[in-house]
Design a protein around this motif. Structure first.
Motif, mmCIF file in Angstrom:
data_model
loop_
_atom_site.group_PDB
_atom_site.id
_atom_site.type_symbol
_atom_site.label_atom_id
_atom_site.label_comp_id
_atom_site.label_asym_id
_atom_site.label_seq_id
_atom_site.Cartn_x
_atom_site.Cartn_y
_atom_site.Cartn_z
ATOM 1 N N SER A 1 0.869 -1.187 0.000
ATOM 2 C CA SER A 1 0.000 0.000 0.000
ATOM 3 C C SER A 1 0.898 1.227 0.000
ATOM 4 C CB SER A 1 -0.898 0.014 1.242
ATOM 5 O OG SER A 1 -1.598 -1.217 1.382
ATOM 6 N N ALA A 2 0.639 2.169 -0.910
ATOM 7 C CA ALA A 2 1.556 3.297 -1.042
ATOM 8 C C ALA A 2 0.808 4.592 -1.325
ATOM 9 C CB ALA A 2 2.572 3.032 -2.153
ATOM 10 N N TRP A 3 1.408 5.658 -0.841
ATOM 11 C CA TRP A 3 0.935 7.024 -1.089
ATOM 12 C C TRP A 3 2.127 7.867 -1.518
ATOM 13 C CZ3 TRP A 3 3.212 10.817 2.002
ATOM 14 C CH2 TRP A 3 2.759 12.138 1.790
ATOM 15 N N ARG A 4 1.898 8.734 -2.508
ATOM 16 C CA ARG A 4 2.944 9.654 -2.928
ATOM 17 C C ARG A 4 2.310 11.002 -3.256
ATOM 18 N NH1 ARG A 4 7.659 7.685 -2.776
ATOM 19 N NH2 ARG A 4 8.490 9.676 -3.501
ATOM 20 N N ASP A 5 3.131 12.048 -3.103
ATOM 21 C CA ASP A 5 2.645 13.411 -3.288
ATOM 22 C C ASP A 5 3.829 14.269 -3.732
ATOM 23 O OD1 ASP A 5 0.378 15.512 -2.426
ATOM 24 O OD2 ASP A 5 2.315 16.271 -1.755
ATOM 25 N N GLY A 6 3.582 15.193 -4.641
ATOM 26 C CA GLY A 6 4.679 16.030 -5.109
ATOM 27 C C GLY A 6 4.210 17.390 -5.580
ATOM 28 N N ASP A 7 5.119 18.369 -5.489
ATOM 29 C CA ASP A 7 4.872 19.730 -5.970
ATOM 30 C C ASP A 7 6.137 20.216 -6.662
ATOM 31 O OD1 ASP A 7 2.188 20.496 -4.591
ATOM 32 O OD2 ASP A 7 3.424 19.686 -2.970
ATOM 33 N N THR A 8 5.954 20.908 -7.775
ATOM 34 C CA THR A 8 7.094 21.416 -8.536
ATOM 35 C C THR A 8 6.809 22.848 -8.987
ATOM 36 O OG1 THR A 8 7.682 19.222 -9.371
ATOM 37 C CG2 THR A 8 8.513 21.110 -10.611
ATOM 38 N N PHE B 1 1.463 19.759 -9.545
ATOM 39 C CA PHE B 1 1.224 18.958 -8.350
ATOM 40 C C PHE B 1 0.818 17.556 -8.784
ATOM 41 C CE2 PHE B 1 -3.014 20.546 -9.344
ATOM 42 C CZ PHE B 1 -3.816 19.423 -9.153
ATOM 43 N N ASP B 2 1.045 16.598 -7.930
ATOM 44 C CA ASP B 2 0.613 15.231 -8.215
ATOM 45 C C ASP B 2 0.380 14.493 -6.907
ATOM 46 O OD1 ASP B 2 3.162 13.361 -7.654
ATOM 47 O OD2 ASP B 2 3.863 15.185 -8.634
ATOM 48 N N LYS B 3 -0.581 13.589 -6.933
ATOM 49 C CA LYS B 3 -0.896 12.730 -5.805
ATOM 50 C C LYS B 3 -1.230 11.348 -6.347
ATOM 51 C CE LYS B 3 -2.882 16.480 -3.013
ATOM 52 N NZ LYS B 3 -4.106 16.966 -2.312
ATOM 53 N N GLN B 4 -0.842 10.328 -5.611
ATOM 54 C CA GLN B 4 -1.190 8.981 -6.033
ATOM 55 C C GLN B 4 -1.377 8.070 -4.823
ATOM 56 O OE1 GLN B 4 2.810 7.994 -8.038
ATOM 57 N NE2 GLN B 4 2.291 6.029 -7.084
ATOM 58 N N LEU B 5 -2.361 7.203 -4.929
ATOM 59 C CA LEU B 5 -2.584 6.113 -3.997
ATOM 60 C C LEU B 5 -2.551 4.827 -4.795
ATOM 61 C CD1 LEU B 5 -5.551 7.531 -1.870
ATOM 62 C CD2 LEU B 5 -3.187 7.238 -1.107
ATOM 63 N N SER B 6 -1.807 3.846 -4.315
ATOM 64 C CA SER B 6 -1.734 2.585 -5.041
ATOM 65 C C SER B 6 -1.826 1.423 -4.069
ATOM 66 C CB SER B 6 -0.440 2.487 -5.869
ATOM 67 O OG SER B 6 0.703 2.511 -5.037
ATOM 68 N N GLN B 7 -2.361 0.332 -4.565
ATOM 69 C CA GLN B 7 -2.461 -0.899 -3.798
ATOM 70 C C GLN B 7 -2.119 -2.057 -4.715
ATOM 71 O OE1 GLN B 7 -3.530 -1.590 -0.276
ATOM 72 N NE2 GLN B 7 -2.332 -3.312 -1.044
ATOM 73 N N LEU C 1 -4.564 1.884 -8.945
ATOM 74 C CA LEU C 1 -3.936 3.198 -8.876
ATOM 75 C C LEU C 1 -5.010 4.266 -8.980
ATOM 76 C CD1 LEU C 1 -1.318 5.018 -8.951
ATOM 77 C CD2 LEU C 1 -1.555 4.951 -11.443
ATOM 78 N N ASP C 2 -4.981 5.211 -8.062
ATOM 79 C CA ASP C 2 -5.852 6.381 -8.109
ATOM 80 C C ASP C 2 -4.947 7.592 -7.999
ATOM 81 O OD1 ASP C 2 -7.784 8.306 -7.960
ATOM 82 O OD2 ASP C 2 -8.817 7.480 -6.211
ATOM 83 N N SER C 3 -4.816 8.339 -9.084
ATOM 84 C CA SER C 3 -3.857 9.443 -9.085
ATOM 85 C C SER C 3 -4.474 10.683 -9.704
ATOM 86 C CB SER C 3 -2.586 9.058 -9.852
ATOM 87 O OG SER C 3 -2.847 8.933 -11.229
ATOM 88 N N GLU C 4 -3.924 11.803 -9.309
ATOM 89 C CA GLU C 4 -4.298 13.079 -9.925
ATOM 90 C C GLU C 4 -3.035 13.901 -10.122
ATOM 91 O OE1 GLU C 4 -5.767 15.884 -6.322
ATOM 92 O OE2 GLU C 4 -7.036 14.118 -6.657
#
Length: 751
Positions: free
Chosen positions: A322-329, A350-356, A376-379
């Motif tokens: 189970s993972a979460w990631r987030d970023g801003d540039t 910006f980016d966000k992602q949840l993965s399983q 994967l659920d990402s934006e």
């Protein structure tokens, strides 16, 4: 003290230290039978040696990382056939990667990379901050060709796996500091050990990487192409019992590096119309700029994961990730590389992602298998602010002799977001048909949905506070795709020292939406572009000659369809028949064919002398490339795909009374390459070679090591990417270059 003088003093000190050690050399030790180190990989989600896996895979272990002074993922290019990887335009940590001609160079949100980059088992959905610095790494694996039946996300071109060291049950400390030219100031610390013996283990790794710029902005004096990055990773491993463990990991990277410098390759004839001054000449230096527009850049990337592993006896293993990631540039690009606001852009991403991911692994004497489900659920989204200035004379609306002259200024914003929901189920199994024969088959089923919100509009001035009423795009669209991608492989173990295999595999990368869309000028740009697919046929051989020489050879043929390409196209915004702006189009070019051959080898010539290397031949061509209804296949080359590339490493170990001295030399050579999709004659990079070397001394019975490292020793000038906007009506060509000569003195400690 200058950069050169300070480093010269360090180098002389190191030379004196090495010279003293050599003077104490003992009698030669008796020659033992040389052996090649065995590297275990998990490319197929199970432990196998490189010579036993029927795939084209490269592994770079800790020893090779140290010998070859590998500091970021970009440095593994020389160690891997058919791989191109570098920092994207205008950035220092955004990754652009191609394997066997398949990849993607556009880092904008909504665009999927063609090569999957994994931090341990977690897929990095966005390329920002994906050009990872080497920190407490166990090994790096590169799989070439489609890998859809082994990985839940898009690996249409291949996969790069960055594998960190797991927490250990014994206390382990590794640290190093480094300095060098350009005022390099780097430090790394990694600590691992038990918090509760045999029950709770932990690890912490920290890194700081800074240096001065390779060039400077001649207008402002600010650094360009510098580095200012800090990163950290932490992990807790709970050994619940003999069958169950749970690992919690977290990481964060902050890149505060300034904008990269680029060379202005063309005199911009628009410039005299701004102030009456003559146009600036082509840049004399490959990093210095004359940017009139430069904002501080920053990339923040962070993530966390929980991995649960359960061993269900001798044959089964279950894993949940189970993972979460987030970023801003935040960043900016002055496309014209000059003092005037001709084509200046800044952006926030910006980016966000949840993965399983759920994996079930089975292993027995007769068959082995992996079954997986991936969600994967990402934006990802952002805002791009454009500032264009065009002389009216260039538009035919003022006399060309009127210098300085009136300027037509445009201000616009491209803003929006792309959401992705993906579900994939995959399976890959191998059956031992006979003692020497093994059949492998796999299948991946994918369903992906993308939803795009896009608003591109004009503004009255560069404060971007008052819309002008001109809207080029305002839409919300969504589309779904489904796909089945199979894989079939047959391998034959002719002897203990020879593996032969043949395979066919299919890779799939979903379609998407162009967030730069201009539906007024190009109505189709609001529609989704299509998925791309690759079908690869491969034959391979992995012979070994005792424990001294190992070879890995592959022949492959790939059919590449609906290739997704980012192209800048000129548009006429006022209907006068003259292009006065450019539009970032994203389209499926058509289809292409890629065939090639790859070789890797490792040779222990003696106990002290070792060689390794690789070579690749790539023959890539478009069979169809439609632009404006015209097939331009014969006029287009594949991006970032050199026809020939080769690398050779040699290292020698001297046993001394005072310790061990290891010298490593490496040379990599690449054929000419086209770094941009619109085929620029000015940006095309000719064939070139790069030398690197290192000298390491490890004192006897000591935990210390000192190393002197050199990269690009001949200070070769070579372009990695750039922009050519002449087709859009702008006299702008800018080139980004690889790093210059870097000399580093490193002191390491570890136990």
């Amino acid at each position: 003290m200058s950069k050169t003088l300070s480093f010269t003093a360090l180098s002389l000190g190191a030379a004196a230290f090495y010279g003293s050690a050599l003077a104490q050399q003992t009698e030669p030790v008796a020659e033992a039978e040389p052996e090649i180190e065995v590297i275990i990989v998990t490319a197929r989600k199970r432990a196998e040696t490189l010579q036993d896996i029927p795939l084209a895979v490269t592994a770079v272990d800790q020893a090779a990382i140290a010998r070859n002074a590998i500091s970021t993922l970009a440095d593994i290019q020389a160690q891997t056939p058919s791989l191109t990887i570098y920092a994207a335009r205008g950035t220092s940590s955004t990754a652009t990667a191609y394997i066997r001609g398949v990849g993607q160079s556009d880092p904008l949100w909504g665009v999927e990379p063609g090569v999957g980059i994994y931090l341990n088992d977690v897929y990095l959905a966005r390329p920002q901050a994906a050009l990872l610095d080497i920190l407490d790494v166990d090994r790096i694996e590169v799989l070439r060709g489609p890998q859809g039946t082994l990985y839940g996300r898009n690996t249409v071109g291949g996969a790069i796996k960055y594998i960190s060291r797991r927490p250990t049950n014994e206390l382990s400390v590794r640290a190093d500091i480094a300095t060098g030219n350009y005022q390099q100031r780097n430090g790394r610390l990694a600590i691992s050990g038990p918090l509760l013996e045999h029950t709770l283990l932990g690890s912490l790794a920290l890194g700081s990487f800074t240096r001065d710029g390779f060039g400077r902005n001649l207008q402002s004096g600010a650094d360009v192409s510098n580095k200012d990055l800090v990163t950290g990773r932490a992990s807790l491993l709970w050994l619940v019992n003999d069958s169950l463990d749970i690992e919690l990991a977290a990481d964060q990277t902050r890149d505060n590096s300034d904008v990269r410098g680029a060379q202005r390759m063309l005199v911009n004839q628009f410039e005299p119309y701004f102030t009456g001054q003559p146009a600036l000449p082509v840049s004399a230096h490959r990093y210095d700029t004359d940017n009139g527009y430069q904002l501080p850049g920053q990339t923040d990337s962070r993530g966390a994961s929980v991995t649960v592993t359960w061993d269900g006896g001798a044959t089964w293993q279950f894993k949940a990730i189970s993972a979460w990631r987030d970023g801003d540039t935040r960043g900016s690009i002055d496309f014209d590389m000059g003092p005037y606001a001709i084509a200046d852009v800044d952006a926030d991403y910006f980016d966000k992602q949840l993965s399983q991911e759920l994996q079930l692994n089975y292993h027995s004497d007769v068959w082995q298998a992996v079954f997986g489900v991936y969600l994967l659920d990402s934006e990802a989204g952002g805002t791009v602010r454009n500032r264009f200035g065009l002389p009216l004379a260039a538009l035919g609306l003022a006399p060309p002799q009127l210098i300085p002259g009136p300027i037509f200024r445009q201000f616009g914003v491209s803003a929006g977001q792309v959401d992705t929901q993906a579900l994939a189920m995959y399976a890959d199994a191998s059956w031992q048909l006979a003692d020497a024969w093994r059949l492998s088959a796999g299948l991946r089923a994918s369903r992906e949905k993308k939803t795009a919100d896009v608003l591109n509009q004009g503004y009255t001035d560069d404060s971007f506070s008052q819309p002008s009423g001109v809207v080029s795009s305002d839409f919300r669209n969504s589309k779904s795709w489904t796909d089945l991608s199979p894989r079939l492989s047959l391998d034959y173990k002719a002897s203990d020292d020879l593996l032969l295999y043949g395979s066919v595999s299919r890779g799939f990368k979903s379609g998407g939406f162009n967030v730069r869309a201009n539906t007024v000028q190009v109505p189709r740009s609001a529609e989704a572009y299509d998925p791309e697919t690759v079908v690869t046929y491969e034959l391979g051989a992995k012979p070994s000659f005792g424990n001294r020489l190992q070879l890995s050879m592959a022949l492959f043929y790939s059919q590449y369809r609906d290739i997704q390409l980012s192209i800048f196209t000129g548009i006429d915004t006022d209907g006068d028949g003259i292009n006065d702006a450019f539009f970032g189009d994203f389209t499926n070019a058509g289809k292409g064919r890629i065939q090639g051959a790859e070789l890797e080898f490792s040779w222990a010539a003696t106990k002290a002398l070792r060689f390794s290397g690789n070579a690749a031949y790539l023959d890539a061509s478009y069979q169809q490339y439609l632009s404006g209804g015209v097939n331009l296949a014969s006029e287009r080359d594949f991006t970032d795909t050199p026809k020939l590339a080769a690398s050779l490493n040699a290292w020698y170990l001297w046993p001394l009374a005072a310790g061990e001295l290891t010298a490593n030399f490496g040379f990599s050579w690449r054929d000419k390459v086209q770094p941009v999709t619109n085929q620029s004659d000015l940006l095309q990079q000719g064939a070139f070679g790069i030398w690197q070397a290192s000298l390491m001394f490890a004192p006897a019975d000591s935990r210390w090591r000192i190393a002197l490292e050199g990269k690009n020793l001949a200070d070769k000038h070579y372009r990695t990417t750039g922009y050519d906007l002449r087709d859009s009506g702008f006299p702008i060509v800018s080139a980004y270059y690889g790093d210059p000569r870097l000399l580093t003195l490193r002191l390491s400690y570890g136990f």
